[in-house]
Scaffold this active site. Structure first.
Site, PDB file in Angstrom:
ATOM      1  N   ARG A  57       1.019  -1.479   0.189  1.00 40.62           N
ATOM      2  CA  ARG A  57       0.260  -0.397   0.082  1.00 40.62           C
ATOM      3  C   ARG A  57       0.631   1.321   0.074  1.00 40.62           C
ATOM      4  O   ARG A  57       2.132   1.400   0.755  1.00 40.62           O
ATOM      5  CB  ARG A  57      -1.341   0.251   1.479  1.00 40.62           C
ATOM      6  CG  ARG A  57      -1.945  -0.978   1.666  1.00 40.62           C
ATOM      7  CD  ARG A  57      -2.487  -0.642   2.564  1.00 40.62           C
ATOM      8  NE  ARG A  57      -2.086  -0.791   3.675  1.00 40.62           N
ATOM      9  CZ  ARG A  57      -1.907   0.469   4.586  1.00 40.62           C
ATOM     10  NH1 ARG A  57      -2.149   1.230   4.022  1.00 40.62           N
ATOM     11  NH2 ARG A  57      -1.272  -0.183   5.490  1.00 40.62           N
ATOM     12  N   LYS A 199      -8.419  -2.900   0.466  1.00 46.16           N
ATOM     13  CA  LYS A 199      -8.060  -1.875   1.851  1.00 46.16           C
ATOM     14  C   LYS A 199      -9.245  -0.728   1.840  1.00 46.16           C
ATOM     15  O   LYS A 199      -9.563  -0.399   2.064  1.00 46.16           O
ATOM     16  CB  LYS A 199      -7.337  -1.471   1.907  1.00 46.16           C
ATOM     17  CG  LYS A 199      -5.959  -3.318   2.553  1.00 46.16           C
ATOM     18  CD  LYS A 199      -6.841  -3.060   3.775  1.00 46.16           C
ATOM     19  CE  LYS A 199      -6.302  -4.612   4.640  1.00 46.16           C
ATOM     20  NZ  LYS A 199      -6.460  -4.709   5.181  1.00 46.16           N
ATOM     21  N   HIS A 218     -11.370  -4.941  12.200  1.00 46.14           N
ATOM     22  CA  HIS A 218      -9.640  -5.600  11.831  1.00 46.14           C
ATOM     23  C   HIS A 218      -9.052  -6.544  12.168  1.00 46.14           C
ATOM     24  O   HIS A 218      -8.143  -5.940  13.250  1.00 46.14           O
ATOM     25  CB  HIS A 218      -9.286  -4.400  11.826  1.00 46.14           C
ATOM     26  CG  HIS A 218      -7.918  -5.020  10.501  1.00 46.14           C
ATOM     27  ND1 HIS A 218      -5.739  -4.095  10.497  1.00 46.14           N
ATOM     28  CD2 HIS A 218      -7.500  -5.556   9.651  1.00 46.14           C
ATOM     29  CE1 HIS A 218      -5.445  -5.045   9.301  1.00 46.14           C
ATOM     30  NE2 HIS A 218      -6.371  -5.599   8.929  1.00 46.14           N
ATOM     31  N   LYS A 240      -1.966 -13.563  14.326  1.00 45.75           N
ATOM     32  CA  LYS A 240      -2.847 -13.240  13.843  1.00 45.75           C
ATOM     33  C   LYS A 240      -3.780 -14.912  13.651  1.00 45.75           C
ATOM     34  O   LYS A 240      -4.993 -15.368  13.720  1.00 45.75           O
ATOM     35  CB  LYS A 240      -3.324 -11.845  13.395  1.00 45.75           C
ATOM     36  CG  LYS A 240      -5.248 -12.192  13.661  1.00 45.75           C
ATOM     37  CD  LYS A 240      -6.055 -10.787  12.663  1.00 45.75           C
ATOM     38  CE  LYS A 240      -5.170 -10.199  11.419  1.00 45.75           C
ATOM     39  NZ  LYS A 240      -5.715  -8.842  10.744  1.00 45.75           N
ATOM     40  N   THR A 241      -3.258 -15.049  12.041  1.00 43.88           N
ATOM     41  CA  THR A 241      -3.721 -15.892  11.534  1.00 43.88           C
ATOM     42  C   THR A 241      -3.341 -17.393  11.815  1.00 43.88           C
ATOM     43  O   THR A 241      -4.147 -18.409  11.615  1.00 43.88           O
ATOM     44  CB  THR A 241      -2.939 -15.391  10.442  1.00 43.88           C
ATOM     45  OG1 THR A 241      -3.016 -13.991   9.855  1.00 43.88           O
ATOM     46  CG2 THR A 241      -3.304 -16.960   8.839  1.00 43.88           C
ATOM     47  N   ASP A 255      -9.888 -11.850   8.653  1.00 42.17           N
ATOM     48  CA  ASP A 255      -8.712 -10.179   8.316  1.00 42.17           C
ATOM     49  C   ASP A 255     -10.116  -8.856   8.572  1.00 42.17           C
ATOM     50  O   ASP A 255     -10.416  -7.937   9.178  1.00 42.17           O
ATOM     51  CB  ASP A 255      -8.645  -9.603   6.843  1.00 42.17           C
ATOM     52  CG  ASP A 255      -6.746  -8.590   7.167  1.00 42.17           C
ATOM     53  OD1 ASP A 255      -6.859  -8.261   8.237  1.00 42.17           O
ATOM     54  OD2 ASP A 255      -7.781  -7.321   6.156  1.00 42.17           O
ATOM     55  N   ARG A 320       1.714 -11.855  -1.253  1.00 40.85           N
ATOM     56  CA  ARG A 320       1.321 -12.432  -1.068  1.00 40.85           C
ATOM     57  C   ARG A 320      -0.257 -13.396  -1.972  1.00 40.85           C
ATOM     58  O   ARG A 320       0.012 -13.453  -3.206  1.00 40.85           O
ATOM     59  CB  ARG A 320      -0.613 -11.324  -1.490  1.00 40.85           C
ATOM     60  CG  ARG A 320       0.339 -10.230  -0.100  1.00 40.85           C
ATOM     61  CD  ARG A 320      -0.133 -10.209   0.965  1.00 40.85           C
ATOM     62  NE  ARG A 320      -0.555  -8.978   2.147  1.00 40.85           N
ATOM     63  CZ  ARG A 320      -0.295  -8.808   3.239  1.00 40.85           C
ATOM     64  NH1 ARG A 320      -1.649  -9.296   3.575  1.00 40.85           N
ATOM     65  NH2 ARG A 320      -0.211  -7.204   3.856  1.00 40.85           N
TER      66      ARG A 320
END
Length: 531
Positions: A57, A199, A218, A240-241, A255, A320
């Site tokens: 980003r 996003k 989020h 987190k994942t 997500d 990704r």
């Protein structure tokens, strides 16, 4: 919008429809991508595309149009940068002129939001076929009836081949991401990084949903066999994942979620997973989801065997994979569940001073939600030679148009209303800071999270940490008692005290930026304050 501009925008959008392919199938899009040489087919059937200059980003190039809807609602600043309607109109017209010259364009009409009561009908118009495949896999696909009745409420236009001129177009660079809430449009140009599409819609939902008394978040979410729902908040590198992917629980999403009075629902219809160092052994769900229809972004591929090399960071570390959520076996369909019983805030504390798990009061939950703390590690970025505290408001600062207190207040209200238990879980270091101590054993972290989810910690006796004011359980099944209290794991307790106070000061310094925060939340932070 004045009548002239409104007519010009409408006419321009209609003008490009002649070359538009709408809601092509996955197979059709793959054929288009290969014929147009936008990407290559890998050995596992996925498409691999590269994004050129922009491999992530570009937050400095993201703007919100200051208009009648946004002017008094948005928290303006370095994240939510204002731009005038005139600049937006001018770039829109230029982008439309550019798109008219393209032989083919692609449109995906679908939804953001799995709950039909609150979903947003969107249209993602792209110059590149692979960007449309990305949108098809990341958002929620309509059935035939829904497509026939689809009434677009927000449009994303992605024209990476159009590059802005900062001198004449009022941008910071050739790249721009502009959101107009009044005109219900996102305009993207100058960048091929597909994450901007995903996003930008998340930012839109973060603006729209709170006005419907829905908390947008989020976070990842899963649900147990008894219908118990858990939310996992955490910045990159906190686990987190990994921790939300539990064979004993079904994934709601990885997500972006929203919490309404009906329960939790996934905003997306797919996953956008990091691929760096991906392996079948460590993350089998993600590894096996990369197949025909998936999109690999900036992953290096052997051109002879077409095997992806997930360890190769030649193009970027931010490699990704985009795939629909039904490529994961253990999921909830549709991606909707009840109200959260347990909320987990994940942090990877490289100072080695935060407890591996602590139970938060509602006020502490709001404080740590607003703080969004984790650590940057030495060696991960140029110039970072020792652990650095980093804070991302509500664990998602770049995507929150409204004042942070809006989201935190809603969280507090929902914790009260639905009696959710909140825990702060440190997946970082113990026994010393990064470089001296050790990363907390993953098996211990899993045991603590399972105990929290199963309710085993609800009645467990706690002790109050005298630096951070956190309530630490005195025991947890499967975890040595010594591990639960970080000071006991340090060889030199006085060094622990020094590091703990250093981090406490950073929390206080960060929290000064928040306005209109009640004293009970301000006082829920670290007990230690500098003299």
């Amino acid at each position: 919008m004045n009548k002239v501009s409104q007519k010009a925008m409408k006419t321009s959008l209609e003008d490009v429809m002649g070359s538009m392919h709408t809601n092509l199938s996955t197979a059709d899009l793959v054929e288009k991508i290969l014929n147009r040489k936008e990407g290559i087919l890998t050995s596992n059937g996925a498409i691999r595309a590269t994004t050129g200059k922009y491999t992530g980003r570009s937050p400095k190039d993201k703007f919100i149009v200051k208009d009648s809807l946004s002017e008094s609602a948005v928290e303006w600043g370095s994240i939510n940068q204002p731009i005038s309607e005139d600049i937006f109109f001018n770039l829109y017209d230029k982008v439309m002129d550019y798109l008219k010259q393209q032989n083919e364009l692609y449109s995906f009409k679908g939804f953001a939001g799995a709950d039909a009561h609150y979903r947003l009908p969107i249209d993602v118009v792209t110059e590149l076929a692979w960007h449309n495949l990305f949108a098809r896999q990341l958002f929620i696909k309509p059935n035939d009836d829904e497509l026939t009745d689809h009434q677009t409420e927000f449009t994303v236009i992605s024209a990476p081949g159009f590059k802005a001129d900062p001198k004449t177009d009022g941008t910071h660079s050739e790249c721009f991401v502009m959101i107009s809430f009044e005109h219900k449009m996102v305009l993207i140009g100058g960048t091929e990084y597909a994450g901007e599409i995903k996003k930008s819609i998340f930012s839109v939902m973060n603006f729209l949903l709170p006005n419907q008394d829905i908390l947008s978040m989020h976070c990842s979410a899963n649900v147990g066999r008894e219908g118990d729902v858990a939310l996992f908040f955490g910045l990159s590198g906190t686990g987190k994942t990994t921790l939300s992917a539990d064979p004993e629980r079904k994934l709601i999403g990885d997500d972006e979620h929203a919490w309404s009075n009906n329960g939790v629902f996934n905003i997306e219809g797919g996953c956008y997973a990091k691929c760096i160092n991906l392996s079948a052994e460590k993350e089998p769900q993600i590894y096996n989801a990369i197949r025909f229809g998936s999109v690999l972004e900036n992953v290096m591929v052997d051109l002879h065997s077409r095997l992806p090399d997930y360890d190769d960071t030649t193009l970027t570390e931010n490699t990704r994979a985009a795939y629909p959520i039904d490529y994961i076996d253990n999921i909830v369909q549709p991606s909707i569940a009840g109200h959260p019983n347990t909320i987990i805030f994940l942090t990877a504390d490289a100072f080695g001073v935060l407890p591996p798990i602590s139970k938060l009061t509602k006020e502490q939950a709001m404080y740590h939600f607003l703080s969004g703390y984790t650590s940057k590690l030495a060696g991960t970025e140029r110039g970072v030679t020792s652990p650095e505290a980093t804070f991302s408001t509500c664990f998602g600062a770049p995507f929150l148009p409204l004042p942070a207190v809006t989201y935190a207040t809603m969280l507090g209200e929902k914790i009260d209303q639905f009696n959710a238990n909140v825990y702060l879980v440190n997946t970082g270091w113990t026994g010393g800071p990064y470089g001296t101590g050790n990363r907390i054993d993953l098996s211990y972290t899993r045991a603590m999270i399972h105990a929290a989810l199963n309710g085993e910690l609800n009645q467990t006796e706690t002790v109050r940490d005298d630096v951070f004011g956190l309530n630490i359980p005195t025991h947890c099944p499967g975890v040595p008692s010594k591990v639960l209290t970080p000071k006991k794991t340090w060889d030199q307790p006085e060094q622990y005290d020094q590091k703990a106070r250093e981090l406490a000061v950073k929390f206080h310094e960060n929290f000064r930026k928040f306005n209109h925060i009640t004293d009970d939340i301000k006082n829920a932070g670290p007990l230690y304050t500098p003299q």
